[in-house]
Enzyme design. Sequence first.
Site, PDB file in Angstrom:
ATOM      1  N   CYS A   1      72.410 -30.069  81.810  1.00  0.00           N
ATOM      2  CA  CYS A   1      73.824 -30.285  81.478  1.00  0.00           C
ATOM      3  C   CYS A   1      74.284 -31.654  81.955  1.00  0.00           C
ATOM      4  CB  CYS A   1      74.706 -29.233  82.154  1.00  0.00           C
ATOM      5  SG  CYS A   1      74.349 -27.574  81.704  1.00  0.00           S
TER       6      CYS A   1
HETATM    7  N1  SAJ Z   1      73.776 -32.646  92.641  1.00  0.00           N
HETATM    8  C1  SAJ Z   1      73.855 -33.629  93.629  1.00  0.00           C
HETATM    9  N2  SAJ Z   1      74.962 -33.686  94.425  1.00  0.00           N
HETATM   10  C2  SAJ Z   1      75.999 -32.819  94.269  1.00  0.00           C
HETATM   11  C3  SAJ Z   1      75.910 -31.827  93.251  1.00  0.00           C
HETATM   12  C4  SAJ Z   1      74.790 -31.763  92.470  1.00  0.00           C
HETATM   13  O1  SAJ Z   1      72.939 -34.435  93.785  1.00  0.00           O
HETATM   14  O2  SAJ Z   1      76.973 -32.917  95.017  1.00  0.00           O
HETATM   15  C5  SAJ Z   1      72.612 -32.606  91.755  1.00  0.00           C
HETATM   16  C6  SAJ Z   1      71.908 -31.274  91.729  1.00  0.00           C
HETATM   17  O3  SAJ Z   1      70.866 -31.244  92.687  1.00  0.00           O
HETATM   18  C7  SAJ Z   1      71.330 -31.227  90.306  1.00  0.00           C
HETATM   19  C8  SAJ Z   1      72.356 -32.000  89.494  1.00  0.00           C
HETATM   20  O4  SAJ Z   1      73.093 -32.803  90.434  1.00  0.00           O
HETATM   21  O5  SAJ Z   1      70.087 -31.922  90.251  1.00  0.00           O
HETATM   22  C9  SAJ Z   1      73.303 -31.089  88.733  1.00  0.00           C
HETATM   23  O6  SAJ Z   1      73.802 -30.182  89.662  1.00  0.00           O
HETATM   24  P1  SAJ Z   1      74.984 -29.117  89.300  1.00  0.00           P
HETATM   25  O7  SAJ Z   1      75.409 -28.508  90.586  1.00  0.00           O
HETATM   26  O8  SAJ Z   1      76.006 -29.764  88.466  1.00  0.00           O
HETATM   27  O9  SAJ Z   1      74.197 -27.988  88.538  1.00  0.00           O
HETATM   28  P2  SAJ Z   1      74.068 -27.682  86.995  1.00  0.00           P
HETATM   29  O10 SAJ Z   1      73.408 -28.776  86.264  1.00  0.00           O
HETATM   30  O11 SAJ Z   1      73.455 -26.333  86.919  1.00  0.00           O
HETATM   31  O12 SAJ Z   1      75.556 -27.651  86.503  1.00  0.00           O
HETATM   32  C10 SAJ Z   1      76.113 -26.422  86.123  1.00  0.00           C
HETATM   33  C11 SAJ Z   1      77.189 -26.828  85.169  1.00  0.00           C
HETATM   34  N3  SAJ Z   1      77.653 -25.683  84.445  1.00  0.00           N
HETATM   35  C12 SAJ Z   1      77.927 -25.851  83.125  1.00  0.00           C
HETATM   36  O13 SAJ Z   1      77.749 -26.890  82.527  1.00  0.00           O
HETATM   37  C13 SAJ Z   1      78.469 -24.673  82.440  1.00  0.00           C
HETATM   38  C14 SAJ Z   1      78.339 -27.460  85.926  1.00  0.00           C
HETATM   39  O14 SAJ Z   1      79.456 -27.641  85.056  1.00  0.00           O
HETATM   40  C15 SAJ Z   1      78.749 -26.601  87.082  1.00  0.00           C
HETATM   41  O15 SAJ Z   1      79.864 -27.193  87.746  1.00  0.00           O
HETATM   42  C16 SAJ Z   1      77.574 -26.520  88.023  1.00  0.00           C
HETATM   43  O16 SAJ Z   1      76.558 -25.774  87.299  1.00  0.00           O
HETATM   44  C17 SAJ Z   1      77.913 -25.818  89.317  1.00  0.00           C
HETATM   45  O17 SAJ Z   1      79.096 -25.906  89.734  1.00  0.00           O
HETATM   46  O18 SAJ Z   1      76.999 -25.273  89.931  1.00  0.00           O
END
Ligand code: SAJ
Length: 455
Positions: A302
């Site tokens: 995403c």
């Molecule tokens: N990450 C960081 N630092 C952070 C947060 C995340 O490095 O502070 C990295 C994670 O390790 C990962 C990437 O970024 O590699 C994405 O992380 P994510 O927490 O956004 O996880 P996703 O990709 O599963 O995002 C989903 C998304 N859901 C949808 O698109 C419906 C996102 O909108 C959500 O906010 C997120 O999950 C969530 O909150 O967990």
Amino acid sequence: MMKDELIRRFESRQAHVAVIGLGYVGLPLALTFAQAGYHVTGIDISAARVAQLNRGRSYIEDISDAEMAPYVLGEPVAAGAAAPAPATGTQGVAAATPRGSFRATTDYGVLAECDGASICVPTPLNKTGDPDMSFILAAGEQIARHLHPGTAIVLESTTYPGTTTEVLLPMLQAGSNGQKLVVGQDFFLAFSPERVDPGRTDWVTRNTPKVIGGVTPACLEVVSAFYGQAIATLVPVSSSDTAEMVKLFENTFRAVNIALANELLLMCDKLNLDAWEVIQAAATKPFGFMKFTPGPGLGGHCIPIDPHYLSWKLRALEYNARFIQLASEINTEMPRYWAQVVQDALNEQGKAIKGSRILILGVAYKKNVSDLRESPALDIMHLLEVKGAQVEYHDPHIPSFEHEGMRCTAVTDLDQALAAADCVVIVTDHAFYNWDQIKAAARLLVDTRHVVRQA
Ligand code: SAJ
């Protein structure tokens, strides 16, 4: 009146609805519809997935076989026939017969009997980094062939503003066998972004607020009746373009803020400060701040992908979405930064990275999931190998994987691998790991997630 009759069928939950694309978004949505009482048919191009689902077997971590069992119908239901009693529950006794039911098929022909259909197909980027619309186009063609008056169609796949009206609408208006269909009268079309976060149990399909934007006001009214029986909170907006933009803004917001946290790390390095300490202290601000943390890079299907749908659309309008571009540059630079940290750490111990044994802990794109898509761990491993290191990995969720034609298998004896490694790199902070044990066992530790307690 077509619209009123369709709304009545949704409100009485007599409707037969289809979900196209039975992945981590589509399958939970299909079951949420079945739990609400709809007769649901899932459509997927994979016959294997369809057969597995009709045997009551889930392949999505968030959905258990037990959850599916009360709704799964293995046999095709004849058009117009009442759904037969669903399969018995997992205990082998007749489950309470919910009014809803679910079965899967590869045959789009079922749409001829459906009152509504949700499109949950992938929208990746292609090799040149542009939107790959092939899945939406394929679904649109199939829907157009079977679309009949009195149907609601909802696109859920994340895509650029304008897709629903510029790409899908013309395909559906053309209708089948030359019968032109009028949107807002014969059929009803809307965009409603998916908000599924794999692995999360507090916010699921049923209780996560759902944005809906209709191509016409009547479309919004009908799709609100469709979704309103199954999803607790609807968030109507003024158009499908607006709904498409809401989703892209949500995920661009994350990508940009993650990039800012990563740049903070790079700046703190220059200032010899601890970025996590800075963030921890900043996060005590009770208002006007939202915590993001540096990491190994940006993974998942995403956050690294969605913003590029927006910047691609804006480029076509001769606007350069600078934040998206800059965030992408910083986030994709992080694996190179961490590979250099590893090389410098070994150097401090008088060891060349060339020939050093390096153990990567966690390769999934984020903790407690088994998804490798866009995982920065793959880039870090590659960069370390290019520098001449011997790289192994351990991940409790991923025993092996294939990447660019290469098969990698996880080490099985973690203790032995920790003892043998010249450097251990924490890339994914799975809850499985005992960080104190790892800190004690590692000769040298690089922690991209700042999970090991300092000192
Ligand atoms: N990450 C960081 N630092 C952070 C947060 C995340 O490095 O502070 C990295 C994670 O390790 C990962 C990437 O970024 O590699 C994405 O992380 P994510 O927490 O956004 O996880 P996703 O990709 O599963 O995002 C989903 C998304 N859901 C949808 O698109 C419906 C996102 O909108 C959500 O906010 C997120 O999950 C969530 O909150 O967990």
